[in-house]
Design an enzyme around this catalytic site. Structure first.
Site, short mmCIF file in Angstrom:
data_model
loop_
_atom_site.label_atom_id
_atom_site.label_comp_id
_atom_site.label_asym_id
_atom_site.label_seq_id
_atom_site.Cartn_x
_atom_site.Cartn_y
_atom_site.Cartn_z
N ARG A 62 0.82 -1.20 0.00
CA ARG A 62 0.00 0.00 0.00
C ARG A 62 0.86 1.26 0.00
O ARG A 62 2.00 1.25 0.45
CB ARG A 62 -0.93 -0.02 1.21
CG ARG A 62 -1.98 -1.12 1.12
CD ARG A 62 -2.62 -1.41 2.45
NE ARG A 62 -1.67 -2.07 3.36
CZ ARG A 62 -2.02 -2.77 4.43
NH1 ARG A 62 -3.30 -2.91 4.74
NH2 ARG A 62 -1.11 -3.32 5.20
N ASP A 63 0.25 2.33 -0.51
CA ASP A 63 0.94 3.61 -0.60
C ASP A 63 0.88 4.33 0.75
O ASP A 63 0.32 5.42 0.88
CB ASP A 63 0.30 4.46 -1.70
CG ASP A 63 1.04 5.76 -1.95
OD1 ASP A 63 2.26 5.82 -1.68
OD2 ASP A 63 0.40 6.73 -2.41
N SER A 64 1.46 3.70 1.75
CA SER A 64 1.47 4.24 3.10
C SER A 64 2.84 4.04 3.73
O SER A 64 2.97 3.65 4.89
CB SER A 64 0.39 3.58 3.97
OG SER A 64 -0.90 3.83 3.44
#
Length: 309
Positions: A62-64
């Site tokens: 995820r883009d986290s």
């Protein structure tokens, strides 16, 4: 200086800086690995956006900030090798404080990257299109991060782009302008104003008030219906198509997998696929064949040492 020696072409970083300074708008295309970067260059894009969202997605995370700095750098290294155009790396928040960010800049510089974009949110970041009211970094802390990056770059032409998230976080135009001006004064070479409104009005209002104080960068992911001409008239220097390659790849792979699984064969999908030979041609396998003939049995007397192929 030897006047007979041919002039060296501008470096990638110099070309990116020229794009930011040009009176006409420039376009960057998202890429997430060596192949997509090569495709973007082949399609005619003068520069590439190494998207944190797209690289994360390609690696199944995820883009986290689940993507590590090493994983980012490893991917970007393939992209640099596969292309000759400038690459701007989405550096998220710099993967930590000023020290993490300046180390990232030095590492990107050694790879031959032309610019890094840093956003003024807290680490670990959250994708801007998720939720509302995302917490922003302290303005002075982020200015220090920009200054540390500028002091650490290895190439004088390298650019640091400051991404302003005040509009995305619901802080309004006044704070967005204030933060952008602070970042410009801290040394940012360009300002990236981000918005998730669909009519593009926030961005156009910002551009009008910004009045060209330094180059302005945008990505119209949510306001793609607004014509590019409107942004060019507003003085936007660079527009990033930030995730379309990845989204197209997800759709295409999903359709192929579903078709093969449902039909227990390739008949339905094979006509829509590029041939294996096209892949060989695109990645220049012929050069490898020629190099194999040249170098696999070297005799030493065919030419002088150090001569090119």
């Amino acid at each position: 200086m030897d006047s007979t020696r041919p002039a060296q072409p501008p470096s990638r970083s110099a070309r990116l800086r020229a794009m930011l300074a040009a009176p006409e708008i420039s376009f960057l295309m998202e890429a997430h690995n060596g192949l997509s970067a090569r495709i973007a260059q082949h399609a005619g894009f003068p520069g590439i956006w190494a998207s944190g969202f797209a690289i994360s997605t390609a690696l199944g995370v995820r883009d986290s900030n689940e993507l590590s700095t090493k994983e980012l750098l490893d991917t970007v290294a393939f992209m640099v090798d596969a292309t000759t155009v400038p690459i701007v790396v989405d550096g998220d928040t710099g993967y930590g404080n000023f020290n993490n960010a300046r180390r990232l800049v030095r590492q990107l510089g050694r790879l031959g990257v032309s610019a890094v974009c840093l956003e003024d949110k807290l680490f670990p970041k959250t994708n801007s299109f998720l939720g509302t009211g995302q917490p922003l970094a302290d303005e002075r802390e982020f200015c220090g991060k920009i200054r540390a990056c500028k002091d650490s770059q290895l190439d004088a032409e390298f650019c640091v782009v400051a991404r302003v998230e005040a509009l995305v976080s619901g802080r309004g135009l006044t704070e967005a302008l204030h933060r952008a001006e602070s970042y410009r004064r801290a040394g940012a070479d360009a300002v990236f104003i981000h918005s998730k409104q669909q009519d593009g009005r926030e961005v156009l209002d910002f551009a009008r008030e910004w009045a060209g104080r330094c180059p302005l960068v945008i990505t119209p992911t949510t306001y793609h219906g607004v014509g590019v001409d409107a942004f060019e008239r507003a003085g936007v220097a660079m527009l990033i198509w930030a995730n379309q390659n990845m989204r197209a790849a997800v759709l295409a792979m999903r359709q192929v997998c579903q078709s093969i699984a449902a039909n227990r064969g390739l008949t339905a999908v094979e006509p829509a696929l590029v041939s294996v030979q096209e892949v060989f041609d695109f990645l220049d396998y012929d050069e490898l064949d020629a190099a194999t003939l040249r170098y696999s049995s070297w005799h030493g007397d065919e030419t002088t040492a150090g001569a090119g192929p």
